[in-house]
Design a protein around this motif. Structure first.
Motif, PDB file in Angstrom:
ATOM      1  N   GLY A 127       0.805  -1.215   0.000  1.00 39.72           N
ATOM      2  CA  GLY A 127       0.000   0.000   0.000  1.00 39.72           C
ATOM      3  C   GLY A 127       0.840   1.268   0.000  1.00 39.72           C
ATOM      4  N   PHE A 129       3.588   1.573  -1.690  1.00 42.36           N
ATOM      5  CA  PHE A 129       4.183   1.721  -3.016  1.00 42.36           C
ATOM      6  C   PHE A 129       3.146   1.966  -4.102  1.00 42.36           C
ATOM      7  N   LEU A 130       1.903   1.655  -3.780  1.00 45.65           N
ATOM      8  CA  LEU A 130       0.867   1.695  -4.806  1.00 45.65           C
ATOM      9  C   LEU A 130       0.642   3.108  -5.331  1.00 45.65           C
ATOM     10  N   PRO A 131       0.716   3.309  -6.660  1.00 45.86           N
ATOM     11  CA  PRO A 131       0.315   4.624  -7.178  1.00 45.86           C
ATOM     12  C   PRO A 131      -1.204   4.748  -6.994  1.00 45.86           C
ATOM     13  N   GLN A 133      -3.407   6.180  -8.457  1.00 47.45           N
ATOM     14  CA  GLN A 133      -4.244   6.119  -9.650  1.00 47.45           C
ATOM     15  C   GLN A 133      -4.984   4.779  -9.744  1.00 47.45           C
ATOM     16  N   LEU A 134      -4.396   3.749  -9.121  1.00 49.85           N
ATOM     17  CA  LEU A 134      -4.999   2.419  -9.188  1.00 49.85           C
ATOM     18  C   LEU A 134      -6.274   2.299  -8.358  1.00 49.85           C
ATOM     19  N   VAL A 135      -6.491   3.197  -7.417  1.00 50.94           N
ATOM     20  CA  VAL A 135      -7.672   3.073  -6.561  1.00 50.94           C
ATOM     21  C   VAL A 135      -8.641   4.240  -6.743  1.00 50.94           C
ATOM     22  N   LEU A 136      -8.280   5.208  -7.582  1.00 54.34           N
ATOM     23  CA  LEU A 136      -9.101   6.419  -7.703  1.00 54.34           C
ATOM     24  C   LEU A 136     -10.538   6.119  -8.113  1.00 54.34           C
ATOM     25  N   LEU A 137     -10.703   5.298  -9.153  1.00 53.77           N
ATOM     26  CA  LEU A 137     -12.052   5.076  -9.686  1.00 53.77           C
ATOM     27  C   LEU A 137     -12.942   4.292  -8.727  1.00 53.77           C
ATOM     28  N   PRO A 138     -12.502   3.143  -8.222  1.00 55.76           N
ATOM     29  CA  PRO A 138     -13.363   2.422  -7.265  1.00 55.76           C
ATOM     30  C   PRO A 138     -13.646   3.234  -6.002  1.00 55.76           C
ATOM     31  N   MET A 139     -12.650   3.995  -5.526  1.00 57.60           N
ATOM     32  CA  MET A 139     -12.873   4.786  -4.318  1.00 57.60           C
ATOM     33  C   MET A 139     -13.930   5.851  -4.573  1.00 57.60           C
ATOM     34  N   ALA A 140     -13.910   6.440  -5.754  1.00 58.39           N
ATOM     35  CA  ALA A 140     -14.935   7.432  -6.097  1.00 58.39           C
ATOM     36  C   ALA A 140     -16.310   6.787  -6.033  1.00 58.39           C
ATOM     37  N   LEU A 225      -3.899  15.092  -5.427  1.00 53.67           N
ATOM     38  CA  LEU A 225      -4.654  14.098  -6.195  1.00 53.67           C
ATOM     39  C   LEU A 225      -6.009  13.781  -5.561  1.00 53.67           C
TER      40      LEU A 225
END
Lengths: 291, 308
Positions: A127, A129-131, A133-140, A225
């Protein structure tokens, strides 16, 4: 310290060169801050007639007042003061909650290990290291479902969720160096989970609490972001407002107002850095070299 | 101090079975919310993004699967290709220059410098700033009309031209300048910590053998700093791949999309252009980039630990 032994080969010229380079680089690092400061105190004409590094012909605070209270940030023209408070309302709970959770997580992972807790720790490090961007859409989508889209609460939640990996890492790496014997002996004495934490770990935790709070404060205050994706008109943090202010093009570009706003946005983290820089640097190296 | 009574014999019978059970369950109970949230919001969400990248989602997520279509579109998308090329240029230069400045300044600062603490503070303060602040400041400094160009003109060099910010061939290099300014002090701090950790007896031995100072640095000290080089490269490449705020504030990816980066591409396609499927595919490509750097590093780390 090896450097104590290297002085014998030094000649005057070499020393001058070293000091020269170090001083020059210090100027390079300071120059943008200097430019921001002098620009923010200049009038519009002064900016056009003077140069980047010239001192103001007359020192005026109009740009500071405009940046704080009247400059346009997109559709509204109330300056950045509201957004400054938005950031504070977001940062304070997010920092406190994530530090609190991280302390207990780190305590469990280092002193109350169970089957799978080490594996989980490794999984959690990913977590860090994770960019995002990989979680932006589901989190939204999730914030929408929870009814927290465009709210400060939603932003706090997001910062806590993705900050806990770091806070846990900090506390775990700190507590792992506390001798297990202390905890074992207390357990034999009949001390429970919370008593041991309260009486043995917490009293020695001041440095790591400082490191964690400063790390979290700096990264959440400076975040752009999550702010730009998840905030609404009345929950935008200061970084988003600053970017809107700079990119709002109505009439003549007011660089002095841009600079004043940028300094206001930078002030809290700069202040923390100059007051508690030691902890800031420790957090940076600990947070990046990963245990 | 609570520690003092640990030497007294332990009253073993003081816990009840219920308390024993609590002691076993409590740690798990405390950690479980984080476990659940990590599994959902990190791993679950990455999988969800992966699934989205195989759909034709536009403004809202929907699950009509179209296979590798989005990835094909991505690879045929000029803007994406530019963003990836820019990332290579930006990332490569950013890492190389930061390492060079960082290691040099660290070595210089390690020569028993007076005022070392103050100099270190100056080198590191940009790291406390938001990339949005950094971008705003450099946008003004690099402004072709009134910024640096104008300053050099006033110094008498009227032919001087410095329009990188509005020149589509050069805009990506302005990102390098601002990012290096912000992060090189931090790299210096990493190297300085590394230097201070080197065992001085090796260096003393080399000096007794009559080795010159540059030679000692080149063939003894720098090799000792290998781990620092590796972790600095990992951190900096991670910063480069995530780079979103700096490019937004400094160039907004422009002129046109000439200074676009993958993180900005992902954001604008997912949230402003209604190309969610394409945005998700670009996010997955970013993950692939991170893993391509991280996996070999972790592999060598773990292997190193086993051999040690």
């Amino acid at each position: 310290m090896h450097s104590s032994s290297t002085s014998q080969g030094d000649n005057g010229l070499g020393r001058w060169l070293i000091y020269g380079v170090l001083a020059l680089m210090a100027l390079v690092y300071l120059l943008p801050l200097f430019v921001m400061l002098v620009t923010s105190f200049k009038t519009g004409t002064d900016i056009r007639t003077g140069s980047l590094i010239s001192l103001p012909q007359e020192w005026v605070t109009d740009s500071w007042q405009a940046a704080w209270g009247t400059a346009c940030t997109g559709v509204t023209c109330d300056g950045i003061k509201g957004y400054f408070w938005n950031s504070i309302k977001m940062v304070v709970p997010a920092v406190l909650i994530s530090t609190f959770i991280g302390a207990f997580n780190g305590y469990v992972i280092s002193k109350w290990r169970f089957k799978g807790s080490d594996l989980f720790f490794s999984l959690m490090l990913f977590g860090c290291f994770l960019p995002f961007q990989l979680v932006l859409l589901p989190m939204a989508a999730m914030l929408g479902k929870l009814g927290l889209a465009n709210t400060t609460t939603g932003l706090v939640l997001v910062h806590v969720i993705y900050g806990v990996a770091f806070t846990t890492l900090f506390f775990r790496n700190y507590y792992i160096n506390v001798p297990d014997e202390l905890v074992k002996a207390a357990k034999l004495d009949g001390a429970g989970f919370f008593t041991i934490f309260w009486a043995i770990l917490l009293p020695i935790s001041k440095p790591i609490i400082m490191v964690t709070i400063i790390w979290q404060f700096t990264s959440i205050w400076n975040d752009f972001l999550f702010g730009v994706v998840y905030s609404g008109a009345d929950s935008q943090p200061i970084t988003v407002a600053l970017n809107n202010l700079v990119n709002t093009s109505t009439g003549v570009k007011a660089y002095n107002v841009d600079m004043a706003a940028a300094i206001i946005a930078a002030l809290p983290t700069l202040l923390v850095y100059f007051v508690a820089g030691k902890y800031f640097v420790r957090g940076l190296t600990a947070g990046s070299v990963k245990g | 101090m609570p520690v003092t009574h640990t030497n007294t014999p332990a009253p073993l019978a003081s816990t009840t079975p219920w308390q024993d059970k609590m002691q076993v369950w409590l740690p798990k109970l405390i950690l479980s919310p984080t476990i659940v949230v990590t599994l959902i919001c990190v791993y679950g969400f990455v999988i969800w993004t992966g699934l989205l990248s195989f759909t034709k989602s536009r403004f809202l997520p929907q699950f009509d699967f179209v296979g590798w279509r989005q990835y094909e579109r991505l690879l045929n998308n000029d803007r994406w290709i530019t963003a990836c090329e820019n990332l290579l240029i930006f990332g490569g230069l950013f890492i190389a220059i930061c390492l060079l400045i960082g290691v040099l300044l660290a070595i210089f600062l390690d020569q028993k410098i007076q005022q070392e603490g103050m100099i270190r503070t100056i080198y590191l303060y940009p790291m406390a700033l938001s990339f949005i602040v950094t971008g705003t400041a450099w946008k003004w400094i690099l402004n072709p009309g009134l910024g640096l160009e104008n300053l050099v003109h006033q110094m008498g060099f009227t032919d001087f031209k410095f329009d990188w910010l509005v020149n589509s061939d050069m805009a990506v290099y302005t990102l390098v300048i601002a990012a290096v300014w912000q992060s090189s002090g931090f790299v210096m701090a990493l190297f300085l910590a590394g230097l201070r950790g080197i065992d001085s007896s090796i260096i003393n031995a080399a000096q007794i053998d009559g080795a010159s100072k540059p030679r000692i640095y080149w063939s003894i000290i720098l090799p000792c700093l290998r781990p620092v080089f590796f972790s600095a490269i990992i951190i900096l490449s991670h910063l480069a791949i995530k780079s979103f705020d700096l490019v937004t504030a400094l160039t907004s990816g422009g002129p046109g999309y000439s200074s676009d980066l993958p993180a900005l591409f992902m954001y604008s396609h997912s949230f402003t252009r209604g190309q969610m499927g394409l945005g998700a595919a670009s996010a997955i490509m970013m993950l692939a980039g991170i893993l391509a750097i991280l996996v070999p590093y972790l592999y060598s780390e773990l292997r190193g630990k086993r051999n040690a």
